[in-house]
Scaffold this active site. Sequence first.
Site, PDB file in Angstrom:
ATOM      1  N   ASP A  51      -2.224  82.439  93.298  1.00 29.64           N
ATOM      2  CA  ASP A  51      -1.085  82.596  92.457  1.00 29.64           C
ATOM      3  C   ASP A  51      -0.660  81.461  92.030  1.00 29.64           C
ATOM      4  O   ASP A  51       0.574  81.372  91.278  1.00 29.64           O
ATOM      5  CB  ASP A  51      -0.141  83.061  93.599  1.00 29.64           C
ATOM      6  CG  ASP A  51       0.300  82.111  94.749  1.00 29.64           C
ATOM      7  OD1 ASP A  51      -0.539  80.687  94.688  1.00 29.64           O
ATOM      8  OD2 ASP A  51       1.038  82.374  95.748  1.00 29.64           O
ATOM      9  N   GLY A  52      -1.591  80.481  91.641  1.00 29.61           N
ATOM     10  CA  GLY A  52      -1.070  79.266  91.246  1.00 29.61           C
ATOM     11  C   GLY A  52      -0.474  78.067  92.121  1.00 29.61           C
ATOM     12  O   GLY A  52      -0.385  77.015  91.587  1.00 29.61           O
ATOM     13  N   ARG A 100      11.854  60.284  80.181  1.00 31.86           N
ATOM     14  CA  ARG A 100      12.623  60.083  78.997  1.00 31.86           C
ATOM     15  C   ARG A 100      13.919  61.129  79.247  1.00 31.86           C
ATOM     16  O   ARG A 100      14.947  60.824  78.449  1.00 31.86           O
ATOM     17  CB  ARG A 100      11.868  60.943  77.749  1.00 31.86           C
ATOM     18  CG  ARG A 100      10.930  59.909  77.196  1.00 31.86           C
ATOM     19  CD  ARG A 100      10.143  60.211  76.033  1.00 31.86           C
ATOM     20  NE  ARG A 100       9.330  61.441  76.549  1.00 31.86           N
ATOM     21  CZ  ARG A 100       8.652  62.317  75.697  1.00 31.86           C
ATOM     22  NH1 ARG A 100       8.574  62.320  74.682  1.00 31.86           N
ATOM     23  NH2 ARG A 100       7.876  63.028  76.321  1.00 31.86           N
ATOM     24  N   GLN A 101      13.975  61.760  80.291  1.00 28.92           N
ATOM     25  CA  GLN A 101      15.477  62.549  80.648  1.00 28.92           C
ATOM     26  C   GLN A 101      15.998  61.336  81.664  1.00 28.92           C
ATOM     27  O   GLN A 101      16.273  61.637  82.810  1.00 28.92           O
ATOM     28  CB  GLN A 101      15.153  63.711  81.266  1.00 28.92           C
ATOM     29  CG  GLN A 101      16.434  64.545  81.374  1.00 28.92           C
ATOM     30  CD  GLN A 101      17.288  64.980  80.305  1.00 28.92           C
ATOM     31  OE1 GLN A 101      16.650  65.070  79.254  1.00 28.92           O
ATOM     32  NE2 GLN A 101      18.499  65.301  80.533  1.00 28.92           N
ATOM     33  N   HIS A 146       9.559  54.369  80.675  1.00 30.82           N
ATOM     34  CA  HIS A 146      10.366  54.300  79.502  1.00 30.82           C
ATOM     35  C   HIS A 146      11.688  53.499  79.737  1.00 30.82           C
ATOM     36  O   HIS A 146      12.022  52.704  78.858  1.00 30.82           O
ATOM     37  CB  HIS A 146      10.832  55.801  79.016  1.00 30.82           C
ATOM     38  CG  HIS A 146      11.495  55.946  77.833  1.00 30.82           C
ATOM     39  ND1 HIS A 146      10.884  55.613  76.658  1.00 30.82           N
ATOM     40  CD2 HIS A 146      12.724  56.369  77.649  1.00 30.82           C
ATOM     41  CE1 HIS A 146      11.664  55.854  75.577  1.00 30.82           C
ATOM     42  NE2 HIS A 146      12.743  56.195  76.004  1.00 30.82           N
ATOM     43  N   ASP A 183      10.801  51.624  66.976  1.00 27.73           N
ATOM     44  CA  ASP A 183      12.201  51.868  67.393  1.00 27.73           C
ATOM     45  C   ASP A 183      12.655  50.741  68.147  1.00 27.73           C
ATOM     46  O   ASP A 183      11.899  49.662  68.735  1.00 27.73           O
ATOM     47  CB  ASP A 183      12.492  53.146  68.152  1.00 27.73           C
ATOM     48  CG  ASP A 183      11.787  53.458  69.314  1.00 27.73           C
ATOM     49  OD1 ASP A 183      11.181  52.275  69.959  1.00 27.73           O
ATOM     50  OD2 ASP A 183      11.156  54.730  69.650  1.00 27.73           O
ATOM     51  N   LYS A 233      15.212  53.955  64.606  1.00 30.94           N
ATOM     52  CA  LYS A 233      14.964  55.154  64.596  1.00 30.94           C
ATOM     53  C   LYS A 233      16.153  55.944  65.143  1.00 30.94           C
ATOM     54  O   LYS A 233      16.615  55.975  65.955  1.00 30.94           O
ATOM     55  CB  LYS A 233      13.634  55.414  65.371  1.00 30.94           C
ATOM     56  CG  LYS A 233      13.192  56.902  65.603  1.00 30.94           C
ATOM     57  CD  LYS A 233      12.040  57.067  66.390  1.00 30.94           C
ATOM     58  CE  LYS A 233      12.465  57.193  67.935  1.00 30.94           C
ATOM     59  NZ  LYS A 233      11.034  57.336  68.844  1.00 30.94           N
ATOM     60  N   ARG A 254      16.675  60.134  66.102  1.00 37.14           N
ATOM     61  CA  ARG A 254      15.957  61.138  66.675  1.00 37.14           C
ATOM     62  C   ARG A 254      17.178  62.505  66.269  1.00 37.14           C
ATOM     63  O   ARG A 254      17.985  62.409  66.822  1.00 37.14           O
ATOM     64  CB  ARG A 254      15.266  61.120  68.037  1.00 37.14           C
ATOM     65  CG  ARG A 254      14.703  62.695  68.105  1.00 37.14           C
ATOM     66  CD  ARG A 254      14.080  62.477  69.729  1.00 37.14           C
ATOM     67  NE  ARG A 254      12.859  61.709  69.798  1.00 37.14           N
ATOM     68  CZ  ARG A 254      11.699  62.014  69.525  1.00 37.14           C
ATOM     69  NH1 ARG A 254      11.519  63.058  68.576  1.00 37.14           N
ATOM     70  NH2 ARG A 254      10.654  61.140  69.490  1.00 37.14           N
ATOM     71  N   ASP A 299       3.855  51.566  70.809  1.00 33.78           N
ATOM     72  CA  ASP A 299       4.990  52.273  71.416  1.00 33.78           C
ATOM     73  C   ASP A 299       4.722  52.404  73.013  1.00 33.78           C
ATOM     74  O   ASP A 299       3.428  52.220  73.577  1.00 33.78           O
ATOM     75  CB  ASP A 299       5.199  53.462  70.816  1.00 33.78           C
ATOM     76  CG  ASP A 299       6.817  53.922  70.812  1.00 33.78           C
ATOM     77  OD1 ASP A 299       7.552  53.729  71.738  1.00 33.78           O
ATOM     78  OD2 ASP A 299       6.982  54.923  70.173  1.00 33.78           O
TER      79      ASP A 299
HETATM   80  C1  R5P Z   1      10.799  57.413  72.588  1.00 29.40           C
HETATM   81  O1  R5P Z   1      11.721  56.587  72.323  1.00 29.40           O
HETATM   82  C2  R5P Z   1       9.633  56.880  72.970  1.00 29.40           C
HETATM   83  O2  R5P Z   1       9.458  55.685  72.981  1.00 29.40           O
HETATM   84  C3  R5P Z   1       8.433  57.272  72.023  1.00 29.40           C
HETATM   85  O3  R5P Z   1       8.887  56.594  70.683  1.00 29.40           O
HETATM   86  C4  R5P Z   1       8.656  58.850  71.587  1.00 29.40           C
HETATM   87  O4  R5P Z   1       8.529  59.314  72.853  1.00 29.40           O
HETATM   88  C5  R5P Z   1       7.550  59.186  70.801  1.00 29.40           C
HETATM   89  O5  R5P Z   1       7.633  60.581  70.752  1.00 29.40           O
HETATM   90  P1  R5P Z   1       7.079  61.287  69.216  1.00 29.40           P
HETATM   91  O6  R5P Z   1       5.510  60.913  69.435  1.00 29.40           O
HETATM   92  O7  R5P Z   1       7.278  62.698  69.591  1.00 29.40           O
HETATM   93  O8  R5P Z   1       7.634  60.974  68.018  1.00 29.40           O
END
Ligand code: R5P
Length: 318
Positions: A44-45, A122-123, A155, A193, A216, A218, A242
């Site tokens: 079932d995973g 990232r959250q 991050h 960024d 940057k 988003r 990055d």
């Molecule tokens: C966000 O600030 C991270 O440092 C990366 O720049 C980001 O997650 C890259 O995401 P993507 O490749 O979707 O642009």
Amino acid sequence: MKGAPPASTQMPVLSGASGGEIAQSLSSILGMDHVKLESRRFPDGEGYVKVPPESIQQVRSERVVLVSNTYPDSGIMQTLLLLGAIGDVRKGNLSSLKDDFEDADDVGPGVFLAIPYYGYARQDKRFSVGESGSAKLVAELVSEYCEGIAILDLHAPEVMDEVSQPMEFVSSMPEIAETLQSEVSPDFILSPDKGAISRASEVAGLIGCDFSYLEKTRIDAHTIEHTPKDLDVSGKIVAIVDDMISTGGTICRASDALRRQGAKEVHAACTHGLFTGGALSRLASHVDGVYTTDSLPNPRASVSAAPALARGLRVLMG
Ligand code: R5P
């Protein structure tokens, strides 16, 4: 301990479904054994993990390291199940329905977790009311079952300020700098960024080349915009550095800006190569090369995550 076959007494670096190669390299760097724990899925995973009988004694060593990613979601569950199994064995809870083991003494604390790729990083903020603070929540869960955590190129480490266990935030930028220097010999490092400035400028400093960054915005998960900026890159070999590449949008847009300003070659390097939804083919038409660590298995992984994690574990384990 009844039922325990003779085994190595060397302290182990353990791995389950993820991080086997990193665990192997880590064990050589730290002078420990690599021990692979059993891991599979029920029909079932749902996940199943087990400390094999022949590894019970080693898991009861003074200190053990578990290498496990909290990504994808199944990785979080896998990490918790592994920590649970390791914890039980160390507490001496060894009796079971089928095997000929008897309960033993509790060997005490000494479990250290090494996370090559920390999912949900990232959250890291409540961007909108009612959201989950996922980055911190995952850390609180796993920190219940270990005495220290080393995380590679997280991050935003500040989100972990209130987590109860000691944490070491380590970076693969020295190894990425070494690889870029030998493979590409860049003249210029660009941070795509503001968030990547400290990592990318570290790489530029180690290589001894020029550095700049872009600002940057988003718009959504697939769309980003850079504020136009003059960059002194005409005729130069540039590497964009990055922490992670997901859709590749950030790198592709930064590369467009560099090409417009006359860059001769553009390469991309990051710690975590997620490469979601066709990112690698998108990148192939924008950059001359892509370099990542092996924190996540991917076809561009050419840098070992193990040295950086070893640096953190040495601090945690004293
Ligand atoms: C966000 O600030 C991270 O440092 C990366 O720049 C980001 O997650 C890259 O995401 P993507 O490749 O979707 O642009």
